[in-house]
Structures are given as structure tokens and as C-alpha cells.
Design an enzyme around this catalytic site. Structure first.
Site, PDB file in Angstrom:
ATOM      1  N   HIS A  93      11.512  39.648  77.578  1.00 21.07           N
ATOM      2  CA  HIS A  93      10.434  40.639  77.664  1.00 21.07           C
ATOM      3  C   HIS A  93       9.726  40.777  76.308  1.00 21.07           C
ATOM      4  O   HIS A  93       8.499  40.765  76.228  1.00 21.07           O
ATOM      5  CB  HIS A  93      10.987  41.993  78.111  1.00 21.07           C
TER       6      HIS A  93
ATOM      7  N   HIS B 289       5.395  40.624  74.631  1.00 22.44           N
ATOM      8  CA  HIS B 289       4.679  41.385  73.602  1.00 22.44           C
ATOM      9  C   HIS B 289       4.038  40.536  72.518  1.00 22.44           C
ATOM     10  O   HIS B 289       3.040  40.942  71.926  1.00 22.44           O
ATOM     11  CB  HIS B 289       5.636  42.361  72.901  1.00 22.44           C
TER      12      HIS B 289
ATOM     13  N   GLU C 289       2.398  48.267  77.791  1.00 19.79           N
ATOM     14  CA  GLU C 289       3.376  47.765  78.767  1.00 19.79           C
ATOM     15  C   GLU C 289       2.748  47.383  80.111  1.00 19.79           C
ATOM     16  O   GLU C 289       3.142  46.390  80.710  1.00 19.79           O
ATOM     17  CB  GLU C 289       4.493  48.794  78.998  1.00 19.79           C
TER      18      GLU C 289
ATOM     19  N   SER D 123       6.032  39.883  81.940  1.00 21.76           N
ATOM     20  CA  SER D 123       7.417  39.395  81.931  1.00 21.76           C
ATOM     21  C   SER D 123       8.109  39.608  83.273  1.00 21.76           C
ATOM     22  O   SER D 123       9.303  39.368  83.394  1.00 21.76           O
ATOM     23  CB  SER D 123       8.207  40.046  80.783  1.00 21.76           C
TER      24      SER D 123
HETATM   25 CO    CO Z   1       8.089  46.384  76.056  1.00 21.91          CO
END
Ligand code: CO
Ligand code: PHE
Length: 296
Positions: A135, A140, A183, A202
């Protein structure tokens, strides 16, 4: 063998009770990754790369290629850092997992992005309730190469340090902003709605759900609307917020939030799935939108 992360305590937050790990910055123990760990990376990487064609923001895909990430092996933070530092001055640091809020904000404020060093087990391929290396790295890191987004992340860290000093309610408002942008954000491109939020890119299921399911709302970015909107951590989102550009994130969040927090303290929060009068509503197919002039 996966080395086990060390949980030290639980912290009560807007997201419920979350495990908090040691705050130490650690060197990525790259040679300790097992063959199974690298295979998990490969499986997830290949699967998401396919899913994200035509779904992820073009910036996300291009920047991921600039890093030279491949399914062959878990990337080394040092290799990614050479590219990142030169481009936007950000640096990845290894951590055991979720950090206490203030520690996390301070890292962002100094252009350090904490990356969980361990990767999920094979039985957690489809779902894991906390951030792991996949993730953090896959989700990110690519957008940290974008100058406007990189500035936004740092500004968010500074805003977090400030909100932490103001109080719990301010932190709840600010955390919702992170949730619905970093997010779970969508962006409107010329060719339609695309994903930039790392929690979506993700996740295989949510990458499809957020764009193709008729269930969720897709609403235009609105700072105070987002700060009032609750969210769920255990199911797909009921609402996504759509930006026009990464610059819009910087511009919309430039004002001092202190009076905004005070004003929001007088207002009720909004349930995750509601659509209100004044919301800008996007059509998932065309990416066109209209202003909602009555309650839906
Ligand atoms: Co995150
Ligand atoms: N302008 C915000 C404040 O005064 C800081 C901030 C910037 C917060 C960007 C989030 C994102 O608190």
C-alpha cells in the site's frame, strides 16, 4: 519467513482503535525479505498494473514508470530515494507501521514519507486492515514525484502539527481531508474520472468499484464539505470526492484552517453516503457533472 512487526499499543482515533507501532525510523531490512515476500509483491504489482490501465490518473502511471518499479523484486528504498530526492526533495523512511499522529505529521512536514517495511502475507492479498509495504510504496510513492502533490503533502503535515495543538475535533476534520484526497481521491481528466488515491490504487476491488459501480457518490471537491463527512474504514467508500488538478488541492487548502475548525465545531457531521443540496455530482460514465439543487 515474514519478520513480525512489533505492536506496542492501541490508540483510539476517528478510525476506531488502531495499532500503533514503535516510532523508530528503521533501515529497510531488504535482504531479510523471503522469496514468498517478493512473490507477494510480484502478484500484487502485476494485478494492479493491469487493473489500473484506463483507471488510474495518467500522472500516477507515468510517475510509477519513472521510478522503475517492477514486479521482479520488492524495491529498495535507497533506489527510489535517489529518484525522489532529485525530483521533489522527498525521502522515504522505513517504519514498523502506523505511527502516532503527531510523529506522522512531523515526518510529512519535513518531506519524509514513512513506508511500512514489511509486506502482507499471501492470505492477505485481497484485504489487509492496515497499511503494509505494498500500500505505502505502490499506492503513495508515485505521486510524490508530482511537484504540486508533493507540496500538498508537506502542507498537510504542517497543518497536522497545527491541528494537533488545537484539539481532537480539529484533527477529526483534518483526517477526513487526508482520507478523501490522499487515500481515496478521484481526479477529473479530459478523458473521464480517474483514480489518484492510494487506498484505491492498492486495492483491486475498490479500483473497479469507485469508477464503475452505480452505488457510490462522486462529488466535486469542497473543503468544508469533506471535513464534515464521515467515512468507513471496513468497506468500500460510499462517497468519493473529485479534484480538477493537484494544484487545486494546494490552492483550496492554503487558507488558515483555524477559523474553519471553529466554524465546523458548530455543525453536525454528514453521513458517509449522503448527497446534499449544493453538491456537485459527477456522472461515472461521462465524467460530466451537475450542481445538485435539491436533496437527493
Ligand atoms: Co495510506
Ligand atoms: N492551511 C492549512 C492550515 O492552516 C494547512 C493545510 C494545508 C492543511 C494543506 C491540509 C492541507 O491548517
Amino acid at each position: 519467513m515474514n519478520a513480525q512487526p512489533r505492536r506496542v499499543e492501541h490508540l483510539q482515533t476517528d478510525k476506531g482503535s488502531v495499532p500503533v507501532y514503535t516510532t523508530a525510523v528503521i533501515e529497510q531490512p531488504w535482504s531479510s525479505y523471503s522469496r514468498e515476500d517478493h512473490a507477494t509483491w510480484a502478484d500484487l504489482f502485476e494485478r494492479q498494473q493491469k487493473i489500473l490501465v484506463g483507471r488510474a490518473a495518467s500522472e500516477f502511471i507515468e510517475n510509477q514508470q519513472r521510478f522503475g518499479m517492477t514486479p521482479d523484486a520488492i524495491p529498495r528504498f535507497d533506489d527510489l530515494n535517489r529518484v525522489l530526492k532529485k525530483a521533489t526533495g522527498w525521502e522515504l523512511i522505513g517504519v514498523e507501521g502506523l505511527l502516532p499522529e503527531l510523529t506522522f505529521f512531523e515526518h510529512l512536514a519535513n518531506r519524509r514519507f514513512p513506508v511500512t517495511w514489511w509486506i502482507r502475507r499471501p492470505d492477505q492479498i485481497d484485504y489487509i486492515s492496515e497499511p503494509d509495504l505494498f500500500h505505502d510504496l505502490f499506492g503513495h510513492v508515485p505521486l510524490l514525484l508530482n511537484p504540486a502533490f508533493a507540496d500538498y503533502m508537506q502542507a498537510y503535515g504542517c497543518g497536522g502539527v497545527k491541528a494537533h495543538g488545537i484539539g481532537a475535533d480539529a484533527l477529526v476534520n483534518l483526517t477526513r481531508l487526508y482520507w478523501y484526497t490522499v487515500e481515496f481521491g478521484l481526479i477529473k481528466q479530459d478523458d473521464g474520472l480517474r483514480i489518484y488515491g492510494s487506498g484505491i490504487v492498492s486495492s483491486k476491488g475498490e479500483s473497479i468499484h469507485c469508477l464503475e459501480s452505480p452505488a457510490p457518490n462522486r462529488l466535486g471537491f469542497d473543503l468544508t464539505r469533506i471535513m464534515r463527512t464521515r467515512y468507513r474504514i471496513d468497506t468500500y467508500q460510499k462517497t468519493y470526492f473529485v479534484i480538477d488538478s493537484y494544484r487545486q488541492l494546494m490552492d483550496a487548502t492554503a487558507p488558515d484552517f483555524t477559523p474553519i475548525y471553529a466554524q465546523l465545531a458548530q455543525q453536525d457531521s454528514i453521513p458517509a453516503g449522503n448527497v446534499l443540496q449544493g453538491d456537485f455530482v459527477y456522472n461515472r460514465g461521462t465524467g460530466e457533472g451537475w450542481l445538485n439543487d435539491g436533496d437527493i
